[in-house]
Scaffold this motif. Sequence first.
Motif, PDB file in Angstrom:
ATOM      1  N   ILE A   1       8.839   0.821   7.046  1.00 51.73           N
ATOM      2  CA  ILE A   1       7.450   0.975   6.591  1.00 51.73           C
ATOM      3  C   ILE A   1       6.527   0.106   7.438  1.00 51.73           C
ATOM      4  O   ILE A   1       5.460   0.551   7.876  1.00 51.73           O
TER       5      ILE A   1
ATOM      6  N   GLN B   1       0.837  -1.195   0.000  1.00 50.90           N
ATOM      7  CA  GLN B   1       0.000   0.000   0.000  1.00 50.90           C
ATOM      8  C   GLN B   1       0.876   1.251   0.000  1.00 50.90           C
ATOM      9  O   GLN B   1       0.634   2.194  -0.743  1.00 50.90           O
ATOM     10  N   PHE B   2       1.904   1.266   0.842  1.00 49.86           N
ATOM     11  CA  PHE B   2       2.765   2.427   0.920  1.00 49.86           C
ATOM     12  C   PHE B   2       3.563   2.618  -0.367  1.00 49.86           C
ATOM     13  O   PHE B   2       3.667   3.723  -0.890  1.00 49.86           O
ATOM     14  N   LYS B   3       4.118   1.529  -0.892  1.00 47.33           N
ATOM     15  CA  LYS B   3       4.948   1.636  -2.092  1.00 47.33           C
ATOM     16  C   LYS B   3       4.153   2.094  -3.311  1.00 47.33           C
ATOM     17  O   LYS B   3       4.704   2.700  -4.215  1.00 47.33           O
TER      18      LYS B   3
ATOM     19  N   CYS C   1       5.158   7.647  -1.500  1.00 47.41           N
ATOM     20  CA  CYS C   1       6.385   6.894  -1.735  1.00 47.41           C
ATOM     21  C   CYS C   1       7.050   7.300  -3.045  1.00 47.41           C
ATOM     22  O   CYS C   1       8.264   7.344  -3.141  1.00 47.41           O
TER      23      CYS C   1
ATOM     24  N   GLN D   1       3.396   1.557   9.649  1.00 41.71           N
ATOM     25  CA  GLN D   1       2.035   1.082   9.385  1.00 41.71           C
ATOM     26  C   GLN D   1       1.434   0.399  10.619  1.00 41.71           C
ATOM     27  O   GLN D   1       0.268   0.573  10.934  1.00 41.71           O
TER      28      GLN D   1
ATOM     29  N   SER E   1       1.640   4.179  -3.094  1.00 39.46           N
ATOM     30  CA  SER E   1       1.063   5.492  -2.797  1.00 39.46           C
ATOM     31  C   SER E   1       1.854   6.606  -3.478  1.00 39.46           C
ATOM     32  O   SER E   1       3.013   6.449  -3.844  1.00 39.46           O
TER      33      SER E   1
END
Length: 147
Positions: A137, A113-115, A120, A141, A117
Amino acid sequence: DMDIKIDLLTKRRTIVTYGALSLLGCATTMITSTVGAYSGPQIDVNNAVAREFTAFPGLYPTIATKIVNGAKYNPYKTKADVYAVLESDLERDRLKQYDGAILISAPDAAIKQFKTSQICKYECGSRVSNSYRDEQIRQVQAARQGN
């Protein structure tokens, strides 16, 4: 006199041919011996996004996209699974040069999800997959989720 010149020419060709074959053999040995000795960035194929593969020349975009899409639907359990999604021997040979870089971890939704976004894309900076960054990360999270 002419026979001597022909004989010398033949001997020179033989020496040059054997010398070239010997050098070729040495080069092949050097290439073969360095294939398994990869030392560079690593990439977790179950948690990677395609742009991370730019750190590995020859893998982005085609091979990277196949690997990332394969992990979406059926996470990899072994390196053989990763090679199985590739369609040609050429693609498999390109990936083999980075075989030592392949990591297989359980898929982590928070990392993915972060990568993916927008944050990122601007803050991750480095194009290289980094297990330390992935751990950072995970911690952020988990803290956000109260775990």
